[in-house]
Structure formats: C-alpha cells, structure tokens
Design an enzyme around this catalytic site. Sequence first.
Site, mmCIF file in Angstrom:
data_model
loop_
_atom_site.group_PDB
_atom_site.id
_atom_site.type_symbol
_atom_site.label_atom_id
_atom_site.label_comp_id
_atom_site.label_asym_id
_atom_site.label_seq_id
_atom_site.Cartn_x
_atom_site.Cartn_y
_atom_site.Cartn_z
ATOM 1 N N ARG A 54 0.839 -1.219 0.000
ATOM 2 C CA ARG A 54 0.000 0.000 0.000
ATOM 3 C C ARG A 54 0.865 1.256 0.000
ATOM 4 O O ARG A 54 0.570 2.233 0.692
ATOM 5 C CB ARG A 54 -0.934 0.033 1.215
ATOM 6 C CG ARG A 54 -1.843 -1.132 1.348
ATOM 7 C CD ARG A 54 -3.026 -1.092 0.372
ATOM 8 N NE ARG A 54 -3.919 -2.181 0.649
ATOM 9 C CZ ARG A 54 -3.800 -3.391 0.082
ATOM 10 N NH1 ARG A 54 -2.849 -3.645 -0.790
ATOM 11 N NH2 ARG A 54 -4.649 -4.345 0.403
ATOM 12 N N SER B 85 -11.205 0.107 3.417
ATOM 13 C CA SER B 85 -10.312 -0.143 4.551
ATOM 14 C C SER B 85 -9.739 1.190 5.031
ATOM 15 O O SER B 85 -9.168 1.929 4.240
ATOM 16 C CB SER B 85 -9.138 -1.028 4.127
ATOM 17 O OG SER B 85 -9.605 -2.288 3.769
ATOM 18 N N GLU C 115 -4.742 4.042 6.201
ATOM 19 C CA GLU C 115 -4.450 3.928 4.776
ATOM 20 C C GLU C 115 -4.979 5.205 4.096
ATOM 21 O O GLU C 115 -4.475 5.650 3.079
ATOM 22 C CB GLU C 115 -5.200 2.689 4.277
ATOM 23 C CG GLU C 115 -4.956 2.319 2.863
ATOM 24 C CD GLU C 115 -5.750 1.070 2.486
ATOM 25 O OE1 GLU C 115 -5.391 -0.024 2.925
ATOM 26 O OE2 GLU C 115 -6.735 1.209 1.744
HETATM 27 P P1 NAP Z 1 -9.886 -10.930 4.323
HETATM 28 O O1 NAP Z 1 -9.959 -11.980 3.302
HETATM 29 O O2 NAP Z 1 -10.941 -10.848 5.380
HETATM 30 O O3 NAP Z 1 -8.473 -10.996 5.037
HETATM 31 C C1 NAP Z 1 -8.065 -9.997 5.948
HETATM 32 C C2 NAP Z 1 -6.698 -9.497 5.550
HETATM 33 O O4 NAP Z 1 -5.760 -10.528 5.726
HETATM 34 C C3 NAP Z 1 -6.613 -9.115 4.099
HETATM 35 O O5 NAP Z 1 -7.033 -7.793 3.964
HETATM 36 C C4 NAP Z 1 -5.185 -9.388 3.747
HETATM 37 O O6 NAP Z 1 -4.349 -8.288 4.020
HETATM 38 C C5 NAP Z 1 -4.801 -10.477 4.711
HETATM 39 N N1 NAP Z 1 -4.772 -11.736 3.963
HETATM 40 C C6 NAP Z 1 -5.758 -12.655 3.889
HETATM 41 N N2 NAP Z 1 -5.350 -13.708 3.153
HETATM 42 C C7 NAP Z 1 -4.098 -13.441 2.752
HETATM 43 C C8 NAP Z 1 -3.144 -14.111 1.975
HETATM 44 N N3 NAP Z 1 -3.408 -15.334 1.468
HETATM 45 N N4 NAP Z 1 -1.936 -13.537 1.766
HETATM 46 C C9 NAP Z 1 -1.676 -12.331 2.277
HETATM 47 N N5 NAP Z 1 -2.530 -11.617 3.022
HETATM 48 C C10 NAP Z 1 -3.725 -12.158 3.262
HETATM 49 O O7 NAP Z 1 -9.797 -9.525 3.534
HETATM 50 P P2 NAP Z 1 -10.939 -8.472 3.203
HETATM 51 O O8 NAP Z 1 -10.884 -7.397 4.194
HETATM 52 O O9 NAP Z 1 -12.222 -9.171 2.896
HETATM 53 O O10 NAP Z 1 -10.423 -7.880 1.838
HETATM 54 C C11 NAP Z 1 -10.500 -8.636 0.650
HETATM 55 C C12 NAP Z 1 -9.364 -8.233 -0.248
HETATM 56 O O11 NAP Z 1 -9.562 -6.904 -0.656
HETATM 57 C C13 NAP Z 1 -8.026 -8.325 0.462
HETATM 58 O O12 NAP Z 1 -7.082 -8.877 -0.420
HETATM 59 C C14 NAP Z 1 -7.689 -6.883 0.745
HETATM 60 O O13 NAP Z 1 -6.310 -6.679 0.656
HETATM 61 C C15 NAP Z 1 -8.413 -6.172 -0.373
HETATM 62 N N6 NAP Z 1 -8.702 -4.783 -0.028
HETATM 63 C C16 NAP Z 1 -7.841 -3.846 -0.482
HETATM 64 C C17 NAP Z 1 -8.024 -2.520 -0.189
HETATM 65 C C18 NAP Z 1 -7.054 -1.487 -0.695
HETATM 66 O O14 NAP Z 1 -6.218 -1.740 -1.544
HETATM 67 N N7 NAP Z 1 -7.134 -0.301 -0.211
HETATM 68 C C19 NAP Z 1 -9.137 -2.138 0.554
HETATM 69 C C20 NAP Z 1 -10.022 -3.135 1.012
HETATM 70 C C21 NAP Z 1 -9.790 -4.472 0.721
HETATM 71 P P3 NAP Z 1 -4.039 -7.096 2.991
HETATM 72 O O15 NAP Z 1 -5.289 -6.279 2.920
HETATM 73 O O16 NAP Z 1 -2.964 -6.428 3.698
HETATM 74 O O17 NAP Z 1 -3.643 -7.725 1.702
#
Ligand code: NAP
Length: 341
Positions: free
Chosen positions: A165, A239, A336
């Site tokens: 990020r 987020s 963020e």
């Molecule tokens: P989630 O699946 O509930 O998981 C929580 C967090 O754990 C994720 O946000 C991700 O961190 C980390 N995570 C889970 N599995 C992982 C893996 N196999 N390898 C590395 N990190 C892992 O996540 P969620 O909140 O529903 O979000 C879904 C996706 O959307 C995630 O990939 C998240 O990164 C993304 N997202 C991105 C943004 C953004 O770019 N601003 C905003 C919202 C959601 P990280 O988020 O650090 O990758």
Amino acid sequence: MIIREQEPLSHRTTLKVGGHAAYFCEVHRKEELQDVRVYAQEKNLPVLFLGGGSNVLISNKGFSGLVVSLNTKGITYKDISDSEVSVEIAAGELWDDAVRQTVEKGLWGLENLSYIPGKVGACPVQNIGAYGVEVKDTISSVTVFNMRTGAYELYSNADCAFGYRDSVFKKSTHKHLCIVSVTFTLSRIPKRKIDYKDVSLALSQKNITEPSIEDIRSTIIEIRKAKFPDMTKVGTAGSFWKNPIISESDFNKLKHAYPLMPSFPARAGFVKIPLAWILDNVCHLKGFKEGNVGLFEKQPLVLVAYDRSSDREVRDFAQKIALIVKDKTGVSIEPEVEYIG
Ligand code: NAP
C-alpha cells in the site's frame, strides 16, 4: 479551463466529509495541466489532485489551494508479443470500468482487482491490492506531469518504489507530480490467481475448477458486494487502516495470548496480521459505533461516517480505535486513508 471558487468537496469524496476548496477545476484533457500549473504558480497555490476521492479524509476547514479533479479518458492497446499486450489507461478513467474493459477483451492481470472504487490515476499511489494481487504486478510504467517543470516524465515500475500500500507517489517529495496515465502489461494467456481463501471458497461453492476471466471477475464482485458497504449509500473509504506488519518475535508473543490469530508472510523476519481479525476477536469492536462514526458490522477494518459527521469526529474515532488496539496488543496501526487539510 474554468476555475470555481469555494467549491464544496464533501460530495467528491466517498467518506462524504469535508469543507470547500478555495479554488477548483476539472481537467478533461491532459494539455490543460499546463494551464493549471501556470494558474497555481501565479497565485502561489498548493495543488491537490483528486481522483475518485475514495481514499481521502478532507478537513471541514477545506483545502486552501487549488483542487484539480482529473477526468481525462482513454484506453489504448498495443501488442507486445503474441501473448502480451501493453494497455495505457488515462488517469481519469474509473478503475472498475477499466478493469471491466480489459476483462471483456480477455486480457489477464487486473481481474482480481475488480470492483475497487476510485480512478486509475490513484491505483499506483497506494499500490492497490486485493485477493492475492497487487497493481504493481502488472504496471510497466506511470506517466506523470511535473507541476514544477511542466514536463512529462515516465516512471518505470522500479522508479515507482512500490511497497505494501505504498509507492514513491505517497512521499511529500513527490506531491508535485500529477499521474496522467498508467501502462499495464496484461496477458492473453490465462494467469489464474485463485488461491486466496474467499475466492477459492466461492468458486468451489459454484463447482468451478477452471474459472474463466469473467468467472473470476463476477465472483470477486459478489464477494465484495456481500462484505463491503455500498459507497453510494454510506460514507466510507473502504479499509481505513493498513494491516500491521510486525516482527516475528512480537507476533509469537501475541500468538501465545491469542492462539487463533492468523498471519501472512511479509519481508524477512516480519509477518502481516489482519487488523479486521484483531478488531473483531481481540478488541470486540465489530459494529462499534460512537456518535456519527462506526466500524462496519460485516468488516471492522471499514470505517463508516454516518450522516453529518465531521472530519474531527472521524479522526477522533480513528485515534480511539488505534489506542484500543495498541493497548490490547501493543501493535501500532496506521491509516491507509490520507488526511487532507
Ligand atoms: P480478508 O480476506 O478478510 O483478510 C483480511 C486481511 O488478511 C486481508 O485484507 C489481507 O491483508 C490479509 N490476507 C488474507 N489472506 C491473505 C493471503 N493469502 N496472503 C496475504 N494476506 C492475506 O480480507 P478483506 O478485508 O475481505 O479484503 C478482501 C481483499 O480486498 C483483500 O485482499 C484486501 O487486501 C483487499 N482490499 C484492499 C483494499 C485497498 O487496496 N485499499 C481495501 C479493502 C480491501 P491485505 O489487505 O494487507 O492484503
């Protein structure tokens, strides 16, 4: 180029918070950036480039300089080889419109990043990522307009210094650069990234073992619609915090206290921990609301600004959450979302 004074900004951000821009203009052609530069220099104004407004918290005092809303459009495709295509996308294109178009052309690389809000110009700034893919994986270069010199410059992937990020465009030393377009290298050959838990689960529930690019995009849209709030209905920036990256030794201490705490590999000696899990399971804050601000009940990493909330309320609430996390886990968290003004 029409400059407007005292332009309200809150409806131009997804948090729907904030005051006025002292000066405001919309840019539809990149050539207009020269006029913006001259105007800002003559009046000695700081300039803020606004994309989709989905990652900013603007102060109720507003912004005392010139806010530029980028609405430049255009996608060009150039074959690199039989299997690879270079796709240059103007900064003002809506991110998800651009993803949809590349998916419709069967070009692999951006499909996991479906349904993320914002405009293309913002995607390299914080190296958006989702479901095991980061935008840095496909960006070959970023074209910027230098507001100091009036020249266009090409930043290679390495020049962008992408991190989690993060990129060079977040640094205060690079705020004079306006991202004009982003060029991606996409593939005609399927490159499925479907290991991420939510994605593999959703695909297997649909009995899809070898998903098409459209299957992946539609599945991710379904997951996101079910888990994230509708930005057209509530004030949110997705987020609000980054997931913390902590040392392995700190993590081992936490794991002792909370044996179920998940973690993901980060750089050597460090791990990434999901803040949503901590907010839910350690701090019991899922759905927590105070005044006009709260944490979304389905995903506590998402802060929701309800009707009439001020930037002060959002900042105070976010600080309170950070203090609770620090107190319970010793972990410092970082927004963020960028605070403006
Ligand atoms: P989630 O699946 O509930 O998981 C929580 C967090 O754990 C994720 O946000 C991700 O961190 C980390 N995570 C889970 N599995 C992982 C893996 N196999 N390898 C590395 N990190 C892992 O996540 P969620 O909140 O529903 O979000 C879904 C996706 O959307 C995630 O990939 C998240 O990164 C993304 N997202 C991105 C943004 C953004 O770019 N601003 C905003 C919202 C959601 P990280 O988020 O650090 O990758």
